[in-house]
Motif scaffolding. Sequence first.
Motif, short mmCIF file in Angstrom:
data_model
loop_
_atom_site.label_atom_id
_atom_site.label_comp_id
_atom_site.label_asym_id
_atom_site.label_seq_id
_atom_site.Cartn_x
_atom_site.Cartn_y
_atom_site.Cartn_z
N PHE A 290 1.06 -1.26 0.01
CA PHE A 290 -0.01 -0.34 0.43
C PHE A 290 0.73 1.02 0.30
CE2 PHE A 290 -2.68 2.88 2.64
CZ PHE A 290 -3.22 3.60 1.59
N ALA A 291 1.75 0.65 0.77
CA ALA A 291 2.50 2.59 0.66
C ALA A 291 2.75 3.03 -0.42
CB ALA A 291 3.58 2.21 2.19
N SER A 292 4.08 1.54 -1.35
CA SER A 292 4.76 1.47 -2.43
C SER A 292 4.00 2.37 -3.17
CB SER A 292 5.05 0.52 -2.51
OG SER A 292 6.37 0.42 -3.98
N GLU A 293 2.25 1.66 -3.69
CA GLU A 293 1.86 2.12 -4.34
C GLU A 293 1.10 3.79 -4.43
OE1 GLU A 293 -0.40 0.48 -7.27
OE2 GLU A 293 -0.36 -2.29 -6.00
N MET A 294 1.01 3.69 -2.93
CA MET A 294 1.00 5.25 -2.60
C MET A 294 2.29 6.53 -3.12
SD MET A 294 -2.44 6.48 -1.41
CE MET A 294 -1.75 7.26 0.29
N ALA A 295 2.95 6.19 -2.99
CA ALA A 295 4.11 6.55 -3.37
C ALA A 295 4.44 7.28 -4.45
CB ALA A 295 5.90 5.89 -2.76
N THR A 296 4.46 6.27 -5.56
CA THR A 296 4.44 6.40 -6.66
C THR A 296 3.06 7.85 -7.57
OG1 THR A 296 1.91 5.26 -7.19
CG2 THR A 296 4.28 3.96 -7.89
N LEU A 297 2.70 8.39 -6.34
CA LEU A 297 1.39 9.31 -7.38
C LEU A 297 2.64 10.92 -6.20
CD1 LEU A 297 -1.99 8.55 -5.33
CD2 LEU A 297 -0.91 7.86 -7.43
N LEU A 298 3.66 9.94 -5.67
CA LEU A 298 4.76 11.96 -5.85
C LEU A 298 5.89 12.04 -6.04
CD1 LEU A 298 4.55 11.47 -1.51
CD2 LEU A 298 3.08 13.00 -3.43
N ASP A 299 5.74 10.65 -7.62
CA ASP A 299 6.83 10.25 -7.72
C ASP A 299 7.31 11.64 -8.79
OD1 ASP A 299 9.33 9.38 -9.25
OD2 ASP A 299 9.09 7.58 -9.87
N ALA A 300 8.00 12.63 -9.03
CA ALA A 300 8.60 13.50 -9.90
C ALA A 300 8.73 13.01 -11.43
CB ALA A 300 9.44 14.38 -9.82
N SER A 301 9.44 11.69 -11.32
CA SER A 301 10.09 11.41 -12.34
C SER A 301 9.04 10.64 -13.91
CB SER A 301 10.69 9.68 -12.15
OG SER A 301 10.10 8.43 -11.51
N HIS A 302 7.08 10.89 -13.41
CA HIS A 302 6.38 10.67 -14.02
C HIS A 302 5.79 12.05 -14.45
CE1 HIS A 302 6.92 6.27 -13.28
NE2 HIS A 302 6.26 6.31 -11.88
N THR A 303 4.58 11.55 -14.92
CA THR A 303 4.70 12.90 -16.04
C THR A 303 2.79 13.16 -14.87
OG1 THR A 303 2.87 11.58 -17.76
CG2 THR A 303 5.12 12.51 -18.08
N GLU A 304 2.59 14.40 -14.42
CA GLU A 304 1.32 14.40 -13.98
C GLU A 304 0.00 13.62 -14.57
OE1 GLU A 304 -2.36 18.23 -13.51
OE2 GLU A 304 0.12 18.10 -13.05
N GLU A 305 0.08 13.26 -16.20
CA GLU A 305 -1.00 13.03 -16.28
C GLU A 305 -0.65 10.87 -15.76
OE1 GLU A 305 -2.69 11.52 -21.06
OE2 GLU A 305 -1.03 12.79 -20.74
N TRP A 306 0.19 11.11 -15.55
CA TRP A 306 0.08 9.01 -15.27
C TRP A 306 -0.05 9.34 -14.15
CZ3 TRP A 306 2.84 7.21 -11.80
CH2 TRP A 306 2.82 5.03 -11.59
N ARG A 307 0.43 10.28 -13.19
CA ARG A 307 0.42 10.39 -12.13
C ARG A 307 -1.16 9.86 -11.53
NH1 ARG A 307 4.50 13.83 -11.17
NH2 ARG A 307 3.11 15.19 -10.75
N LEU A 308 -2.00 10.99 -11.89
CA LEU A 308 -3.57 10.85 -12.10
C LEU A 308 -3.83 10.00 -12.49
CD1 LEU A 308 -4.07 14.70 -13.89
CD2 LEU A 308 -4.73 13.61 -11.21
N LYS A 309 -4.11 9.36 -13.48
CA LYS A 309 -4.10 7.71 -14.03
C LYS A 309 -3.46 6.28 -12.66
CE LYS A 309 -4.28 8.13 -18.70
NZ LYS A 309 -3.17 7.57 -19.89
N GLN A 310 -2.75 6.99 -11.97
CA GLN A 310 -2.29 5.97 -11.19
C GLN A 310 -3.30 6.30 -10.14
OE1 GLN A 310 -0.46 4.04 -10.60
NE2 GLN A 310 0.20 3.22 -8.99
N GLY A 311 -3.94 7.61 -9.62
CA GLY A 311 -4.07 8.07 -8.38
C GLY A 311 -5.36 6.97 -8.30
N ASN A 312 -6.52 7.02 -9.85
CA ASN A 312 -7.45 6.06 -10.16
C ASN A 312 -7.46 4.54 -9.84
OD1 ASN A 312 -8.85 8.66 -10.70
ND2 ASN A 312 -8.43 8.46 -13.34
N TYR A 313 -5.87 4.13 -10.13
CA TYR A 313 -6.61 2.72 -9.89
C TYR A 313 -5.43 2.76 -8.08
CZ TYR A 313 -3.09 -0.81 -9.48
OH TYR A 313 -2.84 -2.54 -9.50
N VAL A 314 -5.33 3.64 -7.15
CA VAL A 314 -4.81 3.15 -6.41
C VAL A 314 -6.07 3.04 -5.33
CG1 VAL A 314 -3.54 3.63 -4.22
CG2 VAL A 314 -2.27 4.07 -5.52
#
Length: 382
Positions: A290-314
């Motif tokens: 859970f911590a690891s996948e939440m952390a991807t939302l703060l990973d600046a190496s990904h684009t904001e668009e990717w992080r928003l999609k990841q937010g939906n997934y999480v």
Amino acid sequence: MKKVLLLAFVVSFFILGNGSAQTVHVINFSNTIDKKIGISCEVDYERVKQETGLIAAYLDYGIKYYSGKGNDCSNENLMNTLNSLRCNKDDIILFFYSGHGARSSQDKSEFPQMCLKYSGYEQDKFVAVHTVIEKLKAKGARFTLVMADCCNAVGPGVVAKSLMSRNGGMIVYDKDMARCYRKLFLDNKGLVAATGCKKGQCSLGNDAIGGFFSDAFFGTALYKACRGEIPATWEKVLGTAASIVKDKTKTVEIQEPYYEINLKPSSTPTPPAPTPTPPAPPVIAAKPDFASEMATLLDASHTEEWRLKQGNYVADKYFTSNAKVVMVGRNGTTILKNESALYYLRQLARSETISKINIINEKTDATGKHSYIKVQEIRKPK
């Protein structure tokens, strides 16, 4: 434990070896289902998660939780946890117990016995604090802290056996706080042992703040040291906490904290802030996946668009459809945000200022999905 409340409080730590710690192992046992003291124990349990999470965040260490809450607060679970724990020589171990306690008239140790899953002084439920100290000392960690918040008076039939700030606002990374923690936890070698009350006494507390000594230690003394109001030494921290408790209880019931300090400066200077391998995760939670996948939302190496999609997934994977996220301030109680999980996750994905998230409470449904989490955010320095 006794209510106005409770509890002999024990602090015991020793530092072995040199080098930079990689992981903070947090063993948190609390009798939260007891009819008399369960609410107070719940306060202590959550405070430990809050404070140890922030300590790990400020030291930039990884963290691993071993929980013994409610029905899991048992002799069997504790022994299994202590026996199976493995750590490296640069790791840190933090142990905390909140619940009932007692001692035998034959006990030689200044520390009490913990009455795990207390019910009428059943001897197979008791574990002596000094047993925990010896077992954890044998693990060879760099630093170990043992705290037991429980009464220390002789019980019938008991036999002998072998951070702090009151500020409720947003948390911004504080270099002074980090420097204080490193001075207290890494600059000395030796042993500190403290009880919230002398032999024959009970420690007190209430449902609002938990154990008085626990609250004085975490909520005032450590805060004063980190703010420079008192020297950042264990003598001053424990002395300040003890004075607060004695003054608070002088009109209620005699409670005189007792402690012994046997320290010497470390033979090597405090190591620089470590760079763990792998790096310490920016999300501190009991469940690593859970911590690891939440952390991807703060990973600046990904684009904001990717992080928003990841937010939906999480949100879909880990949260119920109506899940809530409550964000609290430094004191753990002041509510700064109360919003849906999906909205909160999308805010994280867009954020450029959050460096770490400390998840200090959570509720899950029968499927294991979160229906509620309480979080603290640590913002990057301005």
